[in-house]
Design a protein around this motif. Structure first.
Motif, mmCIF file in Angstrom:
data_model
loop_
_atom_site.group_PDB
_atom_site.id
_atom_site.type_symbol
_atom_site.label_atom_id
_atom_site.label_comp_id
_atom_site.label_asym_id
_atom_site.label_seq_id
_atom_site.Cartn_x
_atom_site.Cartn_y
_atom_site.Cartn_z
ATOM 1 N N GLU A 21 0.844 -1.218 0.000
ATOM 2 C CA GLU A 21 0.000 0.000 0.000
ATOM 3 C C GLU A 21 0.867 1.253 0.000
ATOM 4 O O GLU A 21 0.627 2.194 -0.747
ATOM 5 N N ASP A 22 1.898 1.257 0.867
ATOM 6 C CA ASP A 22 2.797 2.415 0.953
ATOM 7 C C ASP A 22 3.526 2.626 -0.372
ATOM 8 O O ASP A 22 3.662 3.750 -0.849
ATOM 9 N N ALA A 65 -5.303 -1.758 -5.971
ATOM 10 C CA ALA A 65 -4.790 -0.454 -6.419
ATOM 11 C C ALA A 65 -5.898 0.597 -6.374
ATOM 12 O O ALA A 65 -5.671 1.726 -5.913
ATOM 13 N N GLU A 66 -7.092 0.222 -6.824
ATOM 14 C CA GLU A 66 -8.201 1.192 -6.837
ATOM 15 C C GLU A 66 -8.542 1.627 -5.409
ATOM 16 O O GLU A 66 -8.809 2.800 -5.156
ATOM 17 N N ARG A 67 -8.495 0.657 -4.489
ATOM 18 C CA ARG A 67 -8.800 0.969 -3.079
ATOM 19 C C ARG A 67 -7.757 1.946 -2.515
ATOM 20 O O ARG A 67 -8.099 2.948 -1.899
ATOM 21 N N SER A 70 -8.086 5.400 -4.272
ATOM 22 C CA SER A 70 -9.285 6.159 -3.888
ATOM 23 C C SER A 70 -9.173 6.682 -2.455
ATOM 24 O O SER A 70 -9.698 7.728 -2.124
ATOM 25 N N ARG A 71 -8.420 5.942 -1.625
ATOM 26 C CA ARG A 71 -8.242 6.394 -0.242
ATOM 27 C C ARG A 71 -7.201 7.514 -0.157
ATOM 28 O O ARG A 71 -7.358 8.474 0.585
ATOM 29 N N LYS A 77 -7.787 14.997 -7.668
ATOM 30 C CA LYS A 77 -6.421 14.689 -8.064
ATOM 31 C C LYS A 77 -6.338 13.203 -8.449
ATOM 32 O O LYS A 77 -6.242 12.336 -7.596
ATOM 33 N N VAL A 78 -6.432 12.959 -9.731
ATOM 34 C CA VAL A 78 -6.482 11.572 -10.199
ATOM 35 C C VAL A 78 -5.078 10.973 -10.185
ATOM 36 O O VAL A 78 -4.119 11.602 -10.624
ATOM 37 N N ALA A 79 -4.958 9.759 -9.671
ATOM 38 C CA ALA A 79 -3.662 9.077 -9.685
ATOM 39 C C ALA A 79 -3.325 8.688 -11.120
ATOM 40 O O ALA A 79 -4.154 8.787 -12.005
ATOM 41 N N ALA A 80 -2.105 8.230 -11.315
ATOM 42 C CA ALA A 80 -1.638 7.909 -12.666
ATOM 43 C C ALA A 80 -2.396 6.710 -13.241
ATOM 44 O O ALA A 80 -2.875 5.868 -12.485
ATOM 45 N N PRO A 81 -2.479 6.620 -14.579
ATOM 46 C CA PRO A 81 -3.099 5.431 -15.173
ATOM 47 C C PRO A 81 -2.251 4.197 -14.870
ATOM 48 O O PRO A 81 -1.031 4.311 -14.769
#
Lengths: 302, 124
Positions: A21-22, A65-67, A70-71, A77-81
């Protein structure tokens, strides 16, 4: 005329746990800054993988990854594809092929779990092994390090032993990050007589990198690692870069017996680029030993 | 109406996947999570448990795994014989669609009867 080499594809080998996660959070931030795509790589540790198992594993990796994204990232601010890659066996079994197949520009990995004193021997060994396997640069994060903007990069090098291709890749990486790059050479007292050579090599490099935000430093210190470590601490380095052909220096950097390098276990990420050196390394590793053992061509007097 | 029609009309959602020759789609005894509709290419089905050394090529538009819809694990191994295009459907989605659509139920019953016929032939 050289073209800017961009870091567009980052491979992130990860396990679906807290450390993962980190690492994923860091990877999301870094990819966002670089404008790069992420390839999340999970090794299932099974002998083989049917298509169904692979699909299941990809689904789990994607949800993980989505979890995390989204957290950690707010909606604005969208994370990278990202894309997911799953293989059987261990990471080291297939990372070479994955790097090649997906044309990866950078591998981002964690340095493994810590015991109370620092990195575990097993984790250090695993990290060094991956660095040895892949041809692209490898970025290693100390466990549990949180992302902070990389503003100050330090490239510890030998001004007289450069590969222009590697040098420009590093300079391009700094430019892509909009960071300041410092090239530092640490030399020992016994090398004072060569200071003039080092300075002229430094001036030549300055000319090559003209127009970029690069600083050059020459430091006298008995031990290279100690010198790099002290310099990194003093200048609040965000990322240390090394270009090497072997993992001797890495092993020392990650060694828990060497207290001077603890910053690299706890605070400062490290990037290694593969560079074939003309000079033997200070530790006289296997690579250098093999080179020295090769018969040298005899000099002839005409 | 075939399963393909249901997918084309959006009554069943799946992902299209392309596999090369010799890929194992699933193994006998593996937990069922997906069913696969073969849209191009061919797939061989092998049952290693019965001791019968038999390989059957799935007919066109056959939904792989449908015969095990009520089981926890696949009862045969499926492997591609040539480059194959499949539509991957989640087991839960198919079960849900079955509850909602009698035409789909009928279509899947036909498929299951093919499998029953195949088993009978194997024992003859």
């Amino acid at each position: 005329m050289t073209t800017l080499s961009e870091t567009k594809r980052i491979l992130v080998p990860l396990d679906l746990n807290e450390t993962g996660e980190d690492l994923l959070y860091y990877a999301g931030q870094l990819a966002h800054t670089l404008g790069a795509e992420l390839y999340l790589f999970h090794a299932c540790k099974t002998n083989d993988l049917t298509f169904t198992q692979q699909s299941n594993c990809i689904q789990k990796l994607r949800s993980f990854a989505e979890r995390v994204f989204s957290r950690e990232f707010n909606a604005s601010k969208v994370a990278a594809p990202f894309d997911c890659v799953v293989r059987p066996g261990q990471i080291s079994d297939s990372i070479q092929a994955v790097v090649q197949d997906y044309q990866i520009d950078l591998v981002l990995m964690d340095a493994g779990t810590h015991d109370s004193k620092g990195l575990t021997g097993e984790a250090a060994e695993r990290t060094a092994k991956i660095m040895d396997l892949v041809s692209c640069p490898v970025m290693v994060l100390p466990a549990a390090v949180r992302y902070k903007k990389l503003k100050n990069l330090v490239f510890a090098t030998d001004f007289t032993d450069q590969d222009q291709r590697v040098l420009f890749r590093i300079a391009d990486f700094a430019q892509q990050l909009k960071a300041r790059l410092t090239l530092v050479q640490v030399y020992g007292e016994e090398e004072r007589s060569q200071l003039c050579t080092y300075k002229s090599a430094m001036l030549a490099l300055e000319k090559q990198l003209k127009g970029r935000e690069v600083i050059f430093r020459l430091l006298e210190e008995e031990d290279v690692l100690e010198g790099i470590s002290e310099f990194s601490e003093a200048t609040a380095t965000d990322l240390l870069i090394l270009a090497t052909q072997d993992n001797y220096l890495m092993e020392r950097l990650f060694s828990t017996n060497y207290m001077k390098t603890m910053a690299f276990h706890t605070r400062i990420p490290l990037v290694t680029y593969r560079q074939h050196k003309k000079k033997p390394c200070s530790g006289c590793c296997m690579n250098c030993k093999n080179k020295q053992e090769q018969p040298q061509p005899e000099a002839t007097i005409q | 109406m075939s399963v393909r029609d249901f997918i084309e009309r959006g009554l069943l959602q799946g992902q299209t996947e392309t596999l090369g020759t010799g890929n194992c789609i699933f193994k006998q005894g593996e937990k069922i999570s997906f069913l696969y509709l073969v849209t191009q290419g061919s797939v061989t089905l092998a049952d290693n448990k019965t001791g019968i050394d038999e390989q059957v090529v799935a007919p066109p538009d056959f939904l792989l795994g449908i015969t095990d819809l009520l089981h926890d694990t696949y009862s045969f191994t499926a492997r591609t014989l040539e480059p194959t295009v499949l539509i991957r459907l989640s087991k839960e989605r198919v079960q849900q669609a079955l509850q909602e659509n009698p035409l789909l139920r009928l279509s899947l019953l036909k498929m299951m009867s093919w499998e029953a016929g195949r088993t009978q032939t194997a024992f003859e």
